[in-house]
Scaffold this motif. Structure first.
Motif, PDB file in Angstrom:
ATOM      1  N   GLN A  57       0.884  -1.002   0.101  1.00 48.31           N
ATOM      2  CA  GLN A  57      -0.036   0.020   0.040  1.00 48.31           C
ATOM      3  C   GLN A  57       0.809   1.215  -0.014  1.00 48.31           C
ATOM      4  O   GLN A  57       2.029   1.283   0.488  1.00 48.31           O
ATOM      5  CB  GLN A  57      -0.853  -0.019   1.200  1.00 48.31           C
ATOM      6  N   SER A  58       0.355   2.284  -0.655  1.00 49.05           N
ATOM      7  CA  SER A  58       0.977   3.618  -0.380  1.00 49.05           C
ATOM      8  C   SER A  58       1.419   4.028   1.118  1.00 49.05           C
ATOM      9  O   SER A  58       0.600   3.825   1.844  1.00 49.05           O
ATOM     10  CB  SER A  58       0.077   4.929  -0.967  1.00 49.05           C
ATOM     11  N   GLY A  59       2.650   4.492   1.091  1.00 44.84           N
ATOM     12  CA  GLY A  59       3.311   5.211   2.358  1.00 44.84           C
ATOM     13  C   GLY A  59       3.769   3.942   3.208  1.00 44.84           C
ATOM     14  O   GLY A  59       4.114   4.467   4.308  1.00 44.84           O
ATOM     15  N   ILE A  60       3.746   2.849   2.622  1.00 42.96           N
ATOM     16  CA  ILE A  60       4.234   1.683   3.594  1.00 42.96           C
ATOM     17  C   ILE A  60       5.830   1.583   3.539  1.00 42.96           C
ATOM     18  O   ILE A  60       6.316   0.805   4.264  1.00 42.96           O
ATOM     19  CB  ILE A  60       3.641   0.412   3.247  1.00 42.96           C
ATOM     20  N   GLY A  61       6.711   2.247   2.641  1.00 45.11           N
ATOM     21  CA  GLY A  61       7.987   2.335   2.783  1.00 45.11           C
ATOM     22  C   GLY A  61       8.772   1.830   1.494  1.00 45.11           C
ATOM     23  O   GLY A  61       9.683   1.413   1.599  1.00 45.11           O
ATOM     24  N   LYS A  62       7.816   1.477   0.423  1.00 47.40           N
ATOM     25  CA  LYS A  62       8.707   0.944  -0.647  1.00 47.40           C
ATOM     26  C   LYS A  62       9.753   1.721  -1.249  1.00 47.40           C
ATOM     27  O   LYS A  62      10.673   1.138  -1.588  1.00 47.40           O
ATOM     28  CB  LYS A  62       7.503   0.567  -1.656  1.00 47.40           C
ATOM     29  N   SER A  63       9.383   2.992  -1.460  1.00 46.37           N
ATOM     30  CA  SER A  63      10.321   3.919  -2.140  1.00 46.37           C
ATOM     31  C   SER A  63      11.611   4.172  -1.123  1.00 46.37           C
ATOM     32  O   SER A  63      12.737   4.273  -1.515  1.00 46.37           O
ATOM     33  CB  SER A  63       9.774   5.188  -2.608  1.00 46.37           C
ATOM     34  N   THR A  64      11.256   4.267   0.164  1.00 47.51           N
ATOM     35  CA  THR A  64      12.285   4.486   1.144  1.00 47.51           C
ATOM     36  C   THR A  64      13.189   3.174   1.036  1.00 47.51           C
ATOM     37  O   THR A  64      14.471   3.180   1.189  1.00 47.51           O
ATOM     38  CB  THR A  64      11.732   4.473   2.442  1.00 47.51           C
ATOM     39  N   LEU A  65      12.873   1.883   0.827  1.00 46.70           N
ATOM     40  CA  LEU A  65      13.419   0.814   0.698  1.00 46.70           C
ATOM     41  C   LEU A  65      14.456   0.809  -0.508  1.00 46.70           C
ATOM     42  O   LEU A  65      15.646   0.453  -0.677  1.00 46.70           O
ATOM     43  CB  LEU A  65      12.640  -0.444   0.673  1.00 46.70           C
ATOM     44  N   MET A  66      13.905   1.335  -1.910  1.00 43.22           N
ATOM     45  CA  MET A  66      14.768   1.363  -2.962  1.00 43.22           C
ATOM     46  C   MET A  66      16.029   2.525  -2.518  1.00 43.22           C
ATOM     47  O   MET A  66      16.829   2.226  -3.216  1.00 43.22           O
ATOM     48  CB  MET A  66      13.661   2.039  -4.086  1.00 43.22           C
ATOM     49  N   LYS A  67      15.551   3.606  -2.084  1.00 48.50           N
ATOM     50  CA  LYS A  67      16.482   4.537  -1.802  1.00 48.50           C
ATOM     51  C   LYS A  67      17.573   4.074  -0.814  1.00 48.50           C
ATOM     52  O   LYS A  67      18.925   4.402  -1.228  1.00 48.50           O
ATOM     53  CB  LYS A  67      15.838   5.943  -1.098  1.00 48.50           C
ATOM     54  N   THR A  68      16.996   3.068  -0.161  1.00 48.48           N
ATOM     55  CA  THR A  68      18.127   2.486   1.020  1.00 48.48           C
ATOM     56  C   THR A  68      19.084   1.557   0.211  1.00 48.48           C
ATOM     57  O   THR A  68      20.115   1.548   0.385  1.00 48.48           O
ATOM     58  CB  THR A  68      17.208   1.577   1.920  1.00 48.48           C
ATOM     59  N   ILE A  69      18.367   0.876  -0.759  1.00 40.87           N
ATOM     60  CA  ILE A  69      19.266  -0.288  -1.889  1.00 40.87           C
ATOM     61  C   ILE A  69      20.193   0.905  -2.465  1.00 40.87           C
ATOM     62  O   ILE A  69      21.593   0.200  -2.618  1.00 40.87           O
ATOM     63  CB  ILE A  69      18.430  -0.883  -2.639  1.00 40.87           C
ATOM     64  N   ALA A  70      19.911   2.065  -2.972  1.00 41.14           N
ATOM     65  CA  ALA A  70      20.590   2.865  -3.827  1.00 41.14           C
ATOM     66  C   ALA A  70      21.764   3.429  -2.891  1.00 41.14           C
ATOM     67  O   ALA A  70      22.732   3.946  -3.513  1.00 41.14           O
ATOM     68  CB  ALA A  70      19.663   3.991  -4.443  1.00 41.14           C
ATOM     69  N   GLY A  71      21.319   3.590  -1.537  1.00 39.33           N
ATOM     70  CA  GLY A  71      22.541   4.120  -0.728  1.00 39.33           C
ATOM     71  C   GLY A  71      22.430   5.554  -0.588  1.00 39.33           C
ATOM     72  O   GLY A  71      23.316   6.192  -0.235  1.00 39.33           O
ATOM     73  N   ILE A  72      21.204   6.063  -0.860  1.00 35.28           N
ATOM     74  CA  ILE A  72      21.063   7.501  -0.943  1.00 35.28           C
ATOM     75  C   ILE A  72      19.899   7.916   0.425  1.00 35.28           C
ATOM     76  O   ILE A  72      19.538   8.932   0.368  1.00 35.28           O
ATOM     77  CB  ILE A  72      20.477   8.059  -2.172  1.00 35.28           C
ATOM     78  N   TRP A  73      19.816   6.793   1.219  1.00 33.07           N
ATOM     79  CA  TRP A  73      18.900   6.951   2.397  1.00 33.07           C
ATOM     80  C   TRP A  73      19.688   6.630   3.733  1.00 33.07           C
ATOM     81  O   TRP A  73      19.498   5.223   3.929  1.00 33.07           O
ATOM     82  CB  TRP A  73      17.492   6.233   2.258  1.00 33.07           C
ATOM     83  N   PRO A  74      20.476   7.540   4.005  1.00 35.50           N
ATOM     84  CA  PRO A  74      21.467   7.241   4.999  1.00 35.50           C
ATOM     85  C   PRO A  74      20.749   6.976   6.513  1.00 35.50           C
ATOM     86  O   PRO A  74      21.505   6.548   7.363  1.00 35.50           O
ATOM     87  CB  PRO A  74      22.206   8.390   5.266  1.00 35.50           C
ATOM     88  N   PHE A  75      19.406   7.134   6.465  1.00 35.91           N
ATOM     89  CA  PHE A  75      18.723   6.978   7.867  1.00 35.91           C
ATOM     90  C   PHE A  75      18.455   5.443   8.146  1.00 35.91           C
ATOM     91  O   PHE A  75      18.141   5.103   9.361  1.00 35.91           O
ATOM     92  CB  PHE A  75      17.416   7.852   7.754  1.00 35.91           C
ATOM     93  N   SER A  76      18.504   4.818   7.419  1.00 38.07           N
ATOM     94  CA  SER A  76      18.447   3.286   7.358  1.00 38.07           C
ATOM     95  C   SER A  76      19.516   2.567   7.889  1.00 38.07           C
ATOM     96  O   SER A  76      20.757   3.215   7.874  1.00 38.07           O
ATOM     97  CB  SER A  76      17.902   2.588   6.163  1.00 38.07           C
ATOM     98  N   GLU A  77      19.419   1.465   8.277  1.00 34.89           N
ATOM     99  CA  GLU A  77      20.668   0.362   8.805  1.00 34.89           C
ATOM    100  C   GLU A  77      20.904  -0.795   7.939  1.00 34.89           C
ATOM    101  O   GLU A  77      19.899  -1.286   7.476  1.00 34.89           O
ATOM    102  CB  GLU A  77      20.775   0.578  10.176  1.00 34.89           C
ATOM    103  N   GLY A  78      22.031  -1.300   7.851  1.00 36.16           N
ATOM    104  CA  GLY A  78      22.077  -2.559   7.392  1.00 36.16           C
ATOM    105  C   GLY A  78      23.091  -2.514   6.290  1.00 36.16           C
ATOM    106  O   GLY A  78      24.059  -1.690   6.193  1.00 36.16           O
ATOM    107  N   ASN A  79      23.202  -3.765   5.522  1.00 35.71           N
ATOM    108  CA  ASN A  79      24.361  -3.898   4.594  1.00 35.71           C
ATOM    109  C   ASN A  79      23.680  -4.630   3.440  1.00 35.71           C
ATOM    110  O   ASN A  79      22.888  -5.619   3.410  1.00 35.71           O
ATOM    111  CB  ASN A  79      25.408  -5.133   5.219  1.00 35.71           C
ATOM    112  N   ILE A  80      24.308  -3.686   2.292  1.00 39.26           N
ATOM    113  CA  ILE A  80      23.664  -3.916   0.991  1.00 39.26           C
ATOM    114  C   ILE A  80      24.749  -4.159   0.126  1.00 39.26           C
ATOM    115  O   ILE A  80      25.644  -3.586   0.043  1.00 39.26           O
ATOM    116  CB  ILE A  80      22.791  -2.886   0.297  1.00 39.26           C
ATOM    117  N   GLU A  81      24.583  -5.137  -0.884  1.00 43.66           N
ATOM    118  CA  GLU A  81      25.543  -5.596  -1.600  1.00 43.66           C
ATOM    119  C   GLU A  81      24.747  -5.630  -3.174  1.00 43.66           C
ATOM    120  O   GLU A  81      23.681  -6.487  -3.301  1.00 43.66           O
ATOM    121  CB  GLU A  81      26.051  -6.875  -1.618  1.00 43.66           C
ATOM    122  N   LEU A  82      25.184  -4.744  -4.099  1.00 46.84           N
ATOM    123  CA  LEU A  82      24.519  -4.979  -5.526  1.00 46.84           C
ATOM    124  C   LEU A  82      25.541  -4.808  -6.458  1.00 46.84           C
ATOM    125  O   LEU A  82      26.869  -4.330  -6.198  1.00 46.84           O
ATOM    126  CB  LEU A  82      23.719  -3.851  -5.501  1.00 46.84           C
TER     127      LEU A  82
END
Length: 231
Positions: A57-82
């Motif tokens: 649903q809208s507003g649930i955080g899909k785009s925030t996840l995408m920005k996290t994967i891209a590395g442009i959302w520094p407020f998230s935590e974790g390790n991403i390999e792409l």
């Protein structure tokens, strides 16, 4: 394996770009700038060819996840390999000031491609009316409509041929028929590219084999990864 790493100051998000052909998300906490936790995605690995639609649903955080994967959302935590050759197409594409040729090839403006090939791609993406402007310099984000800008981004993907292409509502300004046509164009012209998309129209699912679905409410969102049924 050669890696390049990007990490914002004081961020607990580490994004590594590598030459292996996969996407790995590990111990990832998706957060807002104020620290509010949207969701957790503890472990997900996508292999090459696992075209995936991110839904919820809208507003649930899909785009925030995408920005996290891209590395442009520094407020998230974790390790991403792409993969090193990953390209992200946001809802509003970045169109730098420069010639149209430079805009279409950004960020690899030195790529070896003929004007004839660029003009053909413009025609394929219903932008033939710009073919005579390859050497013109304009504020393209001001002179092009939102739909034209999104089609420019598709041309860019067809020129750069990334191994992974992330589309965050990158066709939302287009009508449903044009959106389906462009996804079919990507699928046929980029057979070795893995698609990861956020889109709201149901027909987009036909160009993906898997779904990463977010469900729940903020702070209690769970992610379910499964094959898309009935395609």
């Amino acid at each position: 394996m050669i890696e390049t790493k990007q990490q914002a100051a004081h961020s607990k998000l580490l994004v590594s770009r590598h030459q292996d052909d996969h996407l790995a998300i590990n111990q990832c906490a998706i957060k807002l700038p104020n620290g509010t936790r949207l969701s957790d995605l503890n472990q997900l690995t996508l292999q090459a060819g696992q075209h995936t639609l991110i839904s919820g649903q809208s507003g649930i955080g899909k785009s925030t996840l995408m920005k996290t994967i891209a590395g442009i959302w520094p407020f998230s935590e974790g390790n991403i390999e792409l993969a090193e050759r990953s390209l992200f197409l946001p809802q509003k594409p970045y169109l730098p000031t420069g010639t149209l040729r430079e805009v279409l090839c950004y960020p690899n403006v030195d790529i070896n491609i003929s004007d004839q090939d660029i003009e053909q791609l413009l025609s394929d993406c219903q932008l033939a009316h710009f073919s005579h402007k390859l050497d013109d310099t304009e504020q393209w984000s001001h002179t092009m409509s939102p739909g034209e800008q999104q089609r420019v981004a598709i041309v860019r993907a067809l020129i750069l041929k990334p191994t992974w292409l992330f589309l965050d509502e990158a066709t939302s300004s287009l009508d449903e028929e044009t959106e389906s046509y462009l996804y079919q164009l990507l699928a046929s012209r980029l057979p070795d590219t893995t698609l990861v998309s956020i889109a709201h129209r149901s027909k987009v699912a036909h160009y993906h084999q898997y779904r990463l679905h977010a469900q729940g409410s903020k702070g209690q969102v769970s992610w379910q990864f499964s094959p898309i049924q009935g395609l």
